[in-house]
Scaffold this motif. Structure first.
Motif, PDB file in Angstrom:
ATOM      1  N   ARG A   1       0.841  -1.205   0.000  1.00  0.00           N
ATOM      2  CA  ARG A   1       0.000   0.000   0.000  1.00  0.00           C
ATOM      3  C   ARG A   1       0.876   1.254   0.000  1.00  0.00           C
ATOM      4  NH1 ARG A   1      -5.374  -0.609   3.688  1.00  0.00           N
ATOM      5  NH2 ARG A   1      -6.219   0.603   1.979  1.00  0.00           N
ATOM      6  N   THR A   2       2.067   1.137   0.574  1.00  0.00           N
ATOM      7  CA  THR A   2       2.924   2.323   0.697  1.00  0.00           C
ATOM      8  C   THR A   2       4.328   2.119   0.134  1.00  0.00           C
ATOM      9  OG1 THR A   2       3.554   1.645   2.948  1.00  0.00           O
ATOM     10  CG2 THR A   2       1.685   3.157   2.734  1.00  0.00           C
TER      11      THR A   2
ATOM     12  N   SER B   1       7.551   5.776  -1.136  1.00  0.00           N
ATOM     13  CA  SER B   1       7.474   4.633  -0.232  1.00  0.00           C
ATOM     14  C   SER B   1       7.554   5.176   1.195  1.00  0.00           C
ATOM     15  CB  SER B   1       8.631   3.656  -0.483  1.00  0.00           C
ATOM     16  OG  SER B   1       8.562   3.106  -1.780  1.00  0.00           O
ATOM     17  N   SER B   2       7.003   4.419   2.139  1.00  0.00           N
ATOM     18  CA  SER B   2       7.023   4.863   3.528  1.00  0.00           C
ATOM     19  C   SER B   2       7.994   4.025   4.346  1.00  0.00           C
ATOM     20  CB  SER B   2       5.627   4.758   4.142  1.00  0.00           C
ATOM     21  OG  SER B   2       5.258   3.396   4.314  1.00  0.00           O
TER      22      SER B   2
END
Length: 302
Positions: free
Chosen positions: A90-91, A148-149
């Motif tokens: 998701r990230t 991106s996290s």
């Protein structure tokens, strides 16, 4: 290597790398935990039907002691690695996700050093350092640009550790079961375990039954969890050491697929980082070393 084996290896690499890409499509229609849980339960039930229905009498049921081990394999290799690893998408870009996969043998080596007392050769240490530098080069620009996290990267790292622990358990216990039986039960057990966090975390979140949802399930269940398993078994049977090399090419296929289907840019940092990671794997001997193959032989089937 003959033409048939070459084509099988290329197809396997493409299909395996497509897992992260197809999840990117699926999360448009449902939360990743929900998608993963449905996928694993459907795939597990179909594999159980194949083993104990169509192949009735060929494969025995695991005993109580073996089921205890299969529970941990299902939790670590399916629920945590595949389930929570896919949540990271998701990230995190699918290209970055695929880049992390080949360095799992290094994680296994470090844990084996701690828990099994296995020594690590100097060249493997060198390969680790080079590969992790490559990972940093590839991921830092993505983090800095908010593509991106940090949380997503940490989830991937946690998933990799879980997979390595599962591999250590598998190697230490040495289950006297065919690989396909181990894979079947760890998939179905992992899917059932995922039901709990899915019901808690995804309760009330919308699910849209559309092309993305159905396409993800069809592709992930039949193309990845069933068809690609058979390709992996074929490659292992032909030459287990060479089979591992196809897994190491996963980042290249992953970046290409992500660029084609998701429009993710192939940056200079991604190219340099991938080259450095593969250089580290080459230095460590992963392109021909047996330890790396032992790691993937258990986990790859899922």
């Amino acid at each position: 290597m003959n033409i048939k084996d070459l084509l099988v290896g290329i197809l396997f690499t493409i299909l395996y790398a497509s897992g992260a890409v197809v999840m990117k499509f699926g999360i448009h229609s449902a939360p990743p935990l929900t998608l993963s849980t449905i996928r694993f339960i459907i795939a597990g039930l179909l594999l159980l039907l194949y083993l104990y229905g169509f192949q009735k009498g060929k494969y025995r049921m695991p005993n109580r002691k073996e089921f205890k081990v299969l529970f941990w394999l299902g939790l670590l290799n399916t629920s945590i690695y595949l389930g929570f690893g896919l949540v990271a998408l998701r990230t995190v870009s699918s290209g970055i996700f695929n880049l992390f996969i080949p360095v799992n043998p290094f994680v296994f080596a470090l844990l084996a050093l701690v828990f099994m007392g296995q020594s690590i050769r100097l060249r493997v240490w060198g390969g680790m350092v080079v590969s992790f530098i490559g990972l940093f080069v590839a991921t830092y620009p993505s983090l800095a640009g908010s593509h991106s996290s940090i949380g997503g990267i940490l989830l991937i790292i946690f998933a990799m550790i879980a997979m390595a622990i599962g591999s250590i358990i598998y190697k230490k216990v040495n289950l006297q079961l065919p690989t396909i039986v181990v894979n079947t039960w760890q998939v179905i057990i992992g899917g059932v375990i995922l039901l709990i966090p899915t019901l808690i975390l995804d309760s009330g979140k919308p699910i849209t039954i559309d092309f993305h949802f159905i396409g993800y399930l069809l592709w992930s269940v039949f193309a990845l969890s069933i068809f690609n398993i058979n390709l992996w078994f074929y490659l292992l049977k032909k030459d287990a050491l060479k089979a591992n090399n196809w897994l190491l090419l996963n980042p290249i296929a992953g970046y290409i697929l992500a660029a084609i289907f998701l429009g993710e840019p192939i940056t200079v940092y991604a190219v340099i980082g991938t080259v450095v990671v593969l250089l580290g794997l080459c230095i460590s001997g992963s392109f021909r070393a047996k330890p790396a193959t032992n790691v993937t032989e258990n986990i790859k089937e899922t």
